[in-house]
Design an enzyme around this catalytic site. Sequence first.
Site, PDB file in Angstrom:
ATOM      1  N   CYS A  98      38.611 -23.712  16.676  1.00 20.39           N
ATOM      2  CA  CYS A  98      39.597 -24.789  16.600  1.00 20.39           C
ATOM      3  C   CYS A  98      39.031 -25.904  15.730  1.00 20.39           C
ATOM      4  CB  CYS A  98      39.889 -25.305  18.007  1.00 20.39           C
ATOM      5  SG  CYS A  98      41.108 -26.636  18.054  1.00 20.39           S
ATOM      6  N   HIS A 140      47.667 -20.355  20.637  1.00 18.75           N
ATOM      7  CA  HIS A 140      46.620 -21.380  20.499  1.00 18.75           C
ATOM      8  C   HIS A 140      47.229 -22.704  20.028  1.00 18.75           C
ATOM      9  CE1 HIS A 140      42.491 -22.845  19.175  1.00 18.75           C
ATOM     10  NE2 HIS A 140      43.317 -23.684  18.573  1.00 18.75           N
ATOM     11  N   GLU A 141      48.041 -22.627  18.967  1.00 20.26           N
ATOM     12  CA  GLU A 141      48.600 -23.868  18.402  1.00 20.26           C
ATOM     13  C   GLU A 141      49.561 -24.534  19.376  1.00 20.26           C
ATOM     14  OE1 GLU A 141      47.167 -25.167  16.016  1.00 20.26           O
ATOM     15  OE2 GLU A 141      46.044 -23.373  15.506  1.00 20.26           O
ATOM     16  N   HIS A 144      48.181 -26.725  22.098  1.00 21.48           N
ATOM     17  CA  HIS A 144      47.863 -28.111  21.730  1.00 21.48           C
ATOM     18  C   HIS A 144      48.998 -29.065  22.106  1.00 21.48           C
ATOM     19  CE1 HIS A 144      44.032 -27.897  19.611  1.00 21.48           C
ATOM     20  NE2 HIS A 144      44.444 -26.848  18.921  1.00 21.48           N
TER      21      HIS A 144
END
Length: 171
Positions: A98, A140-141, A144
């Site tokens: 990341c 993953h994104e 956030h």
Amino acid sequence: MIDVLKMGDDRLLEEANPVIEFDTPQLHELVSCMIDTMRALNGAGLAAPQIGVGLQLVIFEIAENPRYPDVETIPLTVLINPVLSPLSEEMAEDWEGCLSIPGMRGLVPRYTRLRYRGFDACGNEIDREVSGFHARVVQHECDHLQGILYPMRIADLRNFGFSSALFPGPA
Ligand code: NI
């Protein structure tokens, strides 16, 4: 190119707000700035909260790389107000990094097959079914946007460390 916030910054832990207005100069400017930053840092993706903007906006891209001909490519995607739905219960672990946690990698379980929906910066609908690395990057994104960083998902923290130590190789 803009600074990416590092883990420890409270802003990475906040929930992002939906984008209300599409196709505005401000939104296109934000997207363009994020693309420049992601590419300059050789990232696979970037979420708006990582540059201190609390909006539900992520971008990702895996360009063709002659050094890694076998790596799956992902077209540059701008995904706004995303909704993710796993297409099966199946999960798999793989290594992630990341831009907010430079120099480190962790082994993270993710759904292997996924449908995602949302909008691009112009307000056009996006609706895709993906698997493998593409599905991993999206999860993953979009994490956030909920204030979740990948170390929070690592099943066994022994599988978290510095890339240089985890994957020693010819420098
Ligand atoms: Ni990240």
